[in-house]
Write an enzyme that holds these catalytic residues in place. Structure first.
Site, short mmCIF file in Angstrom:
data_model
loop_
_atom_site.label_atom_id
_atom_site.label_comp_id
_atom_site.label_asym_id
_atom_site.label_seq_id
_atom_site.Cartn_x
_atom_site.Cartn_y
_atom_site.Cartn_z
N TYR A 38 8.07 -10.59 37.51
CA TYR A 38 8.45 -9.45 38.38
C TYR A 38 8.13 -8.13 37.69
O TYR A 38 7.44 -7.28 38.26
CB TYR A 38 9.96 -9.53 38.71
CG TYR A 38 10.51 -8.23 39.26
CD1 TYR A 38 10.08 -7.72 40.49
CD2 TYR A 38 11.46 -7.49 38.54
CE1 TYR A 38 10.58 -6.52 40.99
CE2 TYR A 38 11.97 -6.29 39.04
CZ TYR A 38 11.53 -5.81 40.25
OH TYR A 38 12.01 -4.61 40.75
N THR A 59 10.92 0.22 38.81
CA THR A 59 12.11 -0.26 38.11
C THR A 59 12.08 0.07 36.62
O THR A 59 10.99 0.21 36.04
CB THR A 59 12.19 -1.80 38.29
OG1 THR A 59 13.13 -2.33 37.38
CG2 THR A 59 10.86 -2.48 37.99
N ASP A 60 13.25 0.12 36.01
CA ASP A 60 13.31 0.33 34.55
C ASP A 60 12.86 -0.93 33.80
O ASP A 60 12.62 -0.88 32.59
CB ASP A 60 14.73 0.74 34.10
CG ASP A 60 15.81 -0.28 34.45
OD1 ASP A 60 15.51 -1.27 35.16
OD2 ASP A 60 16.96 -0.11 33.99
N GLU A 61 12.74 -2.06 34.52
CA GLU A 61 12.40 -3.32 33.84
C GLU A 61 10.98 -3.30 33.27
O GLU A 61 10.65 -4.12 32.41
CB GLU A 61 12.60 -4.51 34.80
CG GLU A 61 14.02 -4.53 35.32
CD GLU A 61 14.42 -5.79 36.09
OE1 GLU A 61 13.79 -6.84 35.89
OE2 GLU A 61 15.36 -5.70 36.88
N LYS A 99 5.38 -5.17 38.67
CA LYS A 99 5.76 -3.77 38.95
C LYS A 99 5.04 -2.82 37.97
O LYS A 99 4.59 -1.75 38.37
CB LYS A 99 7.28 -3.58 38.84
CG LYS A 99 8.09 -4.26 39.92
CD LYS A 99 7.84 -3.74 41.33
CE LYS A 99 8.35 -2.35 41.56
NZ LYS A 99 8.20 -1.95 42.99
P1 NAD Z 1 14.44 -6.24 48.71
O1 NAD Z 1 13.93 -7.54 48.18
O2 NAD Z 1 15.85 -6.16 49.20
O3 NAD Z 1 13.53 -5.74 49.91
C1 NAD Z 1 12.13 -5.79 49.85
C2 NAD Z 1 11.58 -5.47 51.24
O4 NAD Z 1 10.15 -5.49 51.16
C3 NAD Z 1 11.99 -6.50 52.30
O5 NAD Z 1 12.36 -5.84 53.50
C4 NAD Z 1 10.71 -7.31 52.52
O6 NAD Z 1 10.60 -7.86 53.83
C5 NAD Z 1 9.64 -6.27 52.24
N1 NAD Z 1 8.37 -6.87 51.82
C6 NAD Z 1 8.16 -7.80 50.86
N2 NAD Z 1 6.86 -8.12 50.79
C7 NAD Z 1 6.22 -7.34 51.71
C8 NAD Z 1 4.87 -7.18 52.09
N3 NAD Z 1 3.88 -7.91 51.53
N4 NAD Z 1 4.56 -6.28 53.05
C9 NAD Z 1 5.54 -5.54 53.65
N5 NAD Z 1 6.84 -5.66 53.34
C10 NAD Z 1 7.17 -6.54 52.37
O7 NAD Z 1 14.17 -5.19 47.55
P2 NAD Z 1 15.02 -3.92 47.09
O8 NAD Z 1 16.07 -4.36 46.14
O9 NAD Z 1 15.38 -3.14 48.29
O10 NAD Z 1 13.93 -3.13 46.23
C11 NAD Z 1 13.09 -2.14 46.83
C12 NAD Z 1 12.18 -1.56 45.78
O11 NAD Z 1 12.96 -0.96 44.75
C13 NAD Z 1 11.28 -2.58 45.09
O12 NAD Z 1 10.02 -1.99 44.91
C14 NAD Z 1 11.97 -2.83 43.76
O13 NAD Z 1 11.03 -3.18 42.78
C15 NAD Z 1 12.58 -1.47 43.48
N6 NAD Z 1 13.79 -1.47 42.64
C16 NAD Z 1 14.84 -2.27 42.96
C17 NAD Z 1 15.99 -2.22 42.18
C18 NAD Z 1 17.20 -3.07 42.52
O14 NAD Z 1 18.18 -3.04 41.76
N7 NAD Z 1 17.22 -3.78 43.62
C19 NAD Z 1 16.06 -1.37 41.07
C20 NAD Z 1 14.95 -0.55 40.77
C21 NAD Z 1 13.82 -0.62 41.58
P1 TYD Z 2 20.00 -9.54 38.79
O1 TYD Z 2 20.96 -9.05 39.83
O2 TYD Z 2 19.15 -10.71 39.11
O3 TYD Z 2 19.13 -8.27 38.37
P2 TYD Z 2 18.02 -8.10 37.18
O4 TYD Z 2 17.74 -9.41 36.58
O5 TYD Z 2 16.84 -7.56 37.90
O6 TYD Z 2 18.63 -7.14 36.22
O7 TYD Z 2 20.82 -9.89 37.47
C1 TYD Z 2 21.62 -8.94 36.81
C2 TYD Z 2 22.14 -9.58 35.54
O8 TYD Z 2 23.04 -10.64 35.90
C3 TYD Z 2 21.08 -10.22 34.68
O9 TYD Z 2 21.42 -10.07 33.30
C4 TYD Z 2 21.13 -11.69 35.06
C5 TYD Z 2 22.59 -11.91 35.37
N1 TYD Z 2 22.90 -12.93 36.39
C6 TYD Z 2 23.83 -13.94 36.09
O10 TYD Z 2 24.40 -14.02 34.98
N2 TYD Z 2 24.10 -14.85 37.08
C7 TYD Z 2 23.50 -14.82 38.31
O11 TYD Z 2 23.78 -15.71 39.15
C8 TYD Z 2 22.56 -13.78 38.57
C9 TYD Z 2 21.86 -13.69 39.90
C10 TYD Z 2 22.30 -12.84 37.58
#
Ligand code: NAD
Ligand code: TYD
Length: 357
Positions: free
Chosen positions: A162, A137-139, A166
């Site tokens: 988180y 992630t960019d975070e 990461k």
């Molecule tokens: P998600 O929470 O929707 O899914 C995570 C998946 O991992 C689930 O299917 C869960 O069952 C599985 N999981 C969790 N713990 C596990 C373990 N110990 N062993 C096996 N499986 C396990 O997450 P997502 O949003 O699909 O994110 C996927 C990846 O992308 C993550 O690594 C996250 O850090 C990264 N990412 C997400 C975003 C975003 O905006 N969602 C952005 C950048 C990077």
């Molecule tokens: P989120 O989807 O949790 O992603 P991330 O924190 O990983 O960027 O949140 C996106 C943005 O929205 C973040 O600035 C937090 C804000 N947010 C709210 O204002 N209300 C909400 O209920 C949630 C879930 C997020």
């Protein structure tokens, strides 16, 4: 180009992982096998892949319920399927949850990644054509002020449990490249949106709440900024890196699409009103400012010139099209939402998967 045959996708039942599997089977010429290793936490939902299971289950698609931190299980899967490639999505992924309880984030994101790397290192000794791609992630880069962008060489400065977990996993992956010569690549991506996203993240949460006429909670002043990318565009970037990214290198993937939360929410309200035939103000009245998230990162913004220039990747969805597609998906997939909410899908998991172990 790398040769990819037996792909282990970790976390393939989650939001991005399940979209990746759909993308791989429908949008690429990949003709090998996909082994989805997922623990099925609250965020992992086999419903996301029921069509894939029906069409490819047992031939090109295999599901293994497994914790990435379980050495024996992961080792067994590597051997059973002769895994040559890992695409590592599995993680605890929600910042708010990491604030309430960081332990699982440390266990899965750090220890789980460490365990996967160990198995890969041991199993792949002397074997050609193996590769490990880590999805991050960019975070990890921290929080930006009004100006500036995250580049691949921006120093890490994570601020939530988180992002710290990461960041730690990113460092471990690179350490295995430098120390043991494991073939790795990394991607750091901005906020994703699209179908199958668990409705705790901003966009699906707001769509669901509007649908149910619940309040729309905006943290703090609502002027926090995120860069949004449609999930398929993230996955095409991962696929490009996996195939032709330079070993040992990191690529940023972003939407070049920055939005203040409150402005984005207003657009969502207007789009929902247009789709449901309600007055423009109907949903906006539900907006409620609530207590801020502790340690809330002000702004994320990605520079993704590298993947564009070196690998020829680009975004294909503008925000308007991506949001329309996403909102419609949540409105049309009542069954997916109902099962998710009722816990019925957990029974389904037991019936369909646990008996196979
Ligand atoms: P998600 O929470 O929707 O899914 C995570 C998946 O991992 C689930 O299917 C869960 O069952 C599985 N999981 C969790 N713990 C596990 C373990 N110990 N062993 C096996 N499986 C396990 O997450 P997502 O949003 O699909 O994110 C996927 C990846 O992308 C993550 O690594 C996250 O850090 C990264 N990412 C997400 C975003 C975003 O905006 N969602 C952005 C950048 C990077
Ligand atoms: P989120 O989807 O949790 O992603 P991330 O924190 O990983 O960027 O949140 C996106 C943005 O929205 C973040 O600035 C937090 C804000 N947010 C709210 O204002 N209300 C909400 O209920 C949630 C879930 C997020």
């Amino acid at each position: 180009m790398r040769t990819l045959k037996n792909l282990m996708v970790t976390g393939g039942a989650g939001f991005i992982g399940s979209n990746f599997i759909h993308y791989l089977l429908n949008g690429t010429d990949f003709n090998g096998r996909i082994i989805n290793a997922d623990k099925l936490t609250y965020a992992g939902n086999p419903d996301n892949l029921s069509d894939v299971e029906d069409k490819f289950g047992g031939s090109r698609y295999f599901f293994e319920k497994a914790d990435i931190g379980d050495y024996g299980r992961i080792k067994n899967i590597f051997e059973k399927y002769d895994i040559d490639t890992v695409i590592h999505f599995a993680a605890e992924s929600h910042v708010d949850r990491s604030i309430f309880g960081p332990k699982e984030f440390i266990e899965t994101n750090i220890m789980g990644t460490f365990n996967l790397l160990e198995v890969a290192r041991e199993t792949w000794v002397g074997k050609e054509g193996t590769h490990f791609h880590h999805v991050s992630t960019d975070e990890v880069y921290g929080s930006l002020g009004e100006t500036g962008f995250f580049f691949e060489n921006t120093p890490y400065d994570p601020r939530s449990p988180y992002s710290a977990s990461k960041a730690s996993s990113d460092h471990l992956v690179l350490a295995y490249f430098h120390t043991y010569g494991l073939s790795v690549t990394l991607s750091n991506c901005s906020n994703n949106y699209g179908p199958y996203q668990f409705p705790e993240k901003l966009i699906p949460l707001m769509i669901m709440n509007m649908k149910e006429e619940k309040s729309l909670p905006v943290y703090g002043d609502g002027r926090y900024i995120r860069d949004w990318l449609y999930v398929d565009d993230h996955n095409s970037g991962v696929w490009a890196i996996l195939n032709k990214g330079k070993t040992g290198e990191t690529y940023n993937i972003g939407g070049e699409n920055e939005w203040e939360n409150i402005k984005l929410l207003n657009v969502l309200c207007e789009k929902m009103a247009a789709l449901t035939g309600k007055d423009k103000e109907h949903y906006k009245k539900l907006i409620t400012y609530v207590k801020d998230r502790p340690g809330h990162d002000r702004r994320y913004a990605i520079n993704c010139d590298r993947i564009k220039m070196e690998l020829g990747w680009k975004q294909t969805y503008d925000f308007d099209r991506g949001l329309d597609k996403t909102i419609k998906w949540y409105l049309e997939n009542e069954k997916w939402i109902a099962r998710l909410r009722s816990g019925e899908y957990k029974n389904w998991i037991e019936k369909n998967y646990e008996k196979r172990q």
